[in-house]
Design a protein around this motif. Structure first.
Motif, PDB file in Angstrom:
ATOM      1  N   ILE A   1       0.833  -1.205   0.000  1.00  0.00           N
ATOM      2  CA  ILE A   1       0.000   0.000   0.000  1.00  0.00           C
ATOM      3  C   ILE A   1       0.867   1.254   0.000  1.00  0.00           C
ATOM      4  N   LEU A   2       1.920   1.246   0.825  1.00  0.00           N
ATOM      5  CA  LEU A   2       2.792   2.413   0.903  1.00  0.00           C
ATOM      6  C   LEU A   2       3.584   2.638  -0.377  1.00  0.00           C
ATOM      7  N   ILE A   3       4.023   1.575  -1.039  1.00  0.00           N
ATOM      8  CA  ILE A   3       4.745   1.734  -2.302  1.00  0.00           C
ATOM      9  C   ILE A   3       3.822   2.318  -3.360  1.00  0.00           C
ATOM     10  N   VAL A   4       2.595   1.849  -3.410  1.00  0.00           N
ATOM     11  CA  VAL A   4       1.646   2.371  -4.389  1.00  0.00           C
ATOM     12  C   VAL A   4       1.334   3.849  -4.107  1.00  0.00           C
ATOM     13  N   LEU A   5       1.127   4.188  -2.835  1.00  0.00           N
ATOM     14  CA  LEU A   5       0.717   5.554  -2.491  1.00  0.00           C
ATOM     15  C   LEU A   5       1.853   6.569  -2.535  1.00  0.00           C
ATOM     16  N   ASN A   6       3.001   6.242  -1.930  1.00  0.00           N
ATOM     17  CA  ASN A   6       4.062   7.250  -1.872  1.00  0.00           C
ATOM     18  C   ASN A   6       5.447   6.742  -2.252  1.00  0.00           C
ATOM     19  N   GLY A   7       5.575   5.522  -2.676  1.00  0.00           N
ATOM     20  CA  GLY A   7       6.850   5.025  -3.177  1.00  0.00           C
ATOM     21  C   GLY A   7       7.865   4.608  -2.143  1.00  0.00           C
ATOM     22  N   SER A   8       7.478   4.431  -0.891  1.00  0.00           N
ATOM     23  CA  SER A   8       8.443   4.012   0.127  1.00  0.00           C
ATOM     24  C   SER A   8       7.882   2.840   0.924  1.00  0.00           C
ATOM     25  N   ILE A   9       8.800   2.012   1.429  1.00  0.00           N
ATOM     26  CA  ILE A   9       8.371   0.896   2.254  1.00  0.00           C
ATOM     27  C   ILE A   9       8.431   1.299   3.719  1.00  0.00           C
ATOM     28  N   LEU A  10       7.767   0.551   4.548  1.00  0.00           N
ATOM     29  CA  LEU A  10       7.683   0.839   5.975  1.00  0.00           C
ATOM     30  C   LEU A  10       8.973   0.435   6.679  1.00  0.00           C
ATOM     31  N   ARG A  11       9.561   1.385   7.367  1.00  0.00           N
ATOM     32  CA  ARG A  11      10.746   1.114   8.162  1.00  0.00           C
ATOM     33  C   ARG A  11      10.463   1.544   9.590  1.00  0.00           C
ATOM     34  N   VAL A  12      10.108   0.584  10.431  1.00  0.00           N
ATOM     35  CA  VAL A  12       9.768   0.876  11.825  1.00  0.00           C
ATOM     36  C   VAL A  12      11.037   0.970  12.659  1.00  0.00           C
ATOM     37  N   ILE A  13      11.959   0.034  12.454  1.00  0.00           N
ATOM     38  CA  ILE A  13      13.197  -0.008  13.207  1.00  0.00           C
ATOM     39  C   ILE A  13      14.328   0.460  12.294  1.00  0.00           C
ATOM     40  N   ASN A  14      15.025   1.492  12.688  1.00  0.00           N
ATOM     41  CA  ASN A  14      16.122   2.021  11.888  1.00  0.00           C
ATOM     42  C   ASN A  14      17.481   1.686  12.502  1.00  0.00           C
TER      43      ASN A  14
END
Length: 72
Positions: A58-71
């Motif tokens: 969903i995030l790639i389709v909407l804004n082009g980035s994947i979810l990164r919770v832990i950096n």
């Protein structure tokens, strides 16, 4: 704005969408390990592979980035 990886392995948005659609759970885990985020990869492997890939898609389709919770 700082440059950084937004999608899978720095690939284009369309390629990332297709990878996430067909290989989502596997790509999420591999992407975390390839970025050197071992803890995030292990957590994704055991707990997040079944739900977080849908969020990644969903995030790639909407804004082009994947979810990164832990950096770390």
């Amino acid at each position: 704005m700082a440059k950084g990886k937004k999608d899978y392995f720095g690939l284009g948005r369309v390629v990332s969408i297709l990878l996430c659609l067909f290989l989502g759970p596997i790509m999420g885990i591999v992407a975390r390990f390839s970025e050197g985020k071992i803890i995030a990869g292990i957590l994704r492997l055991f707990f997040g592979w079944n739900v977080l890939w849908v969020i990644d898609f969903i995030l790639i389709v909407l804004n082009g980035s994947i979810l990164r919770v832990i950096n770390c």
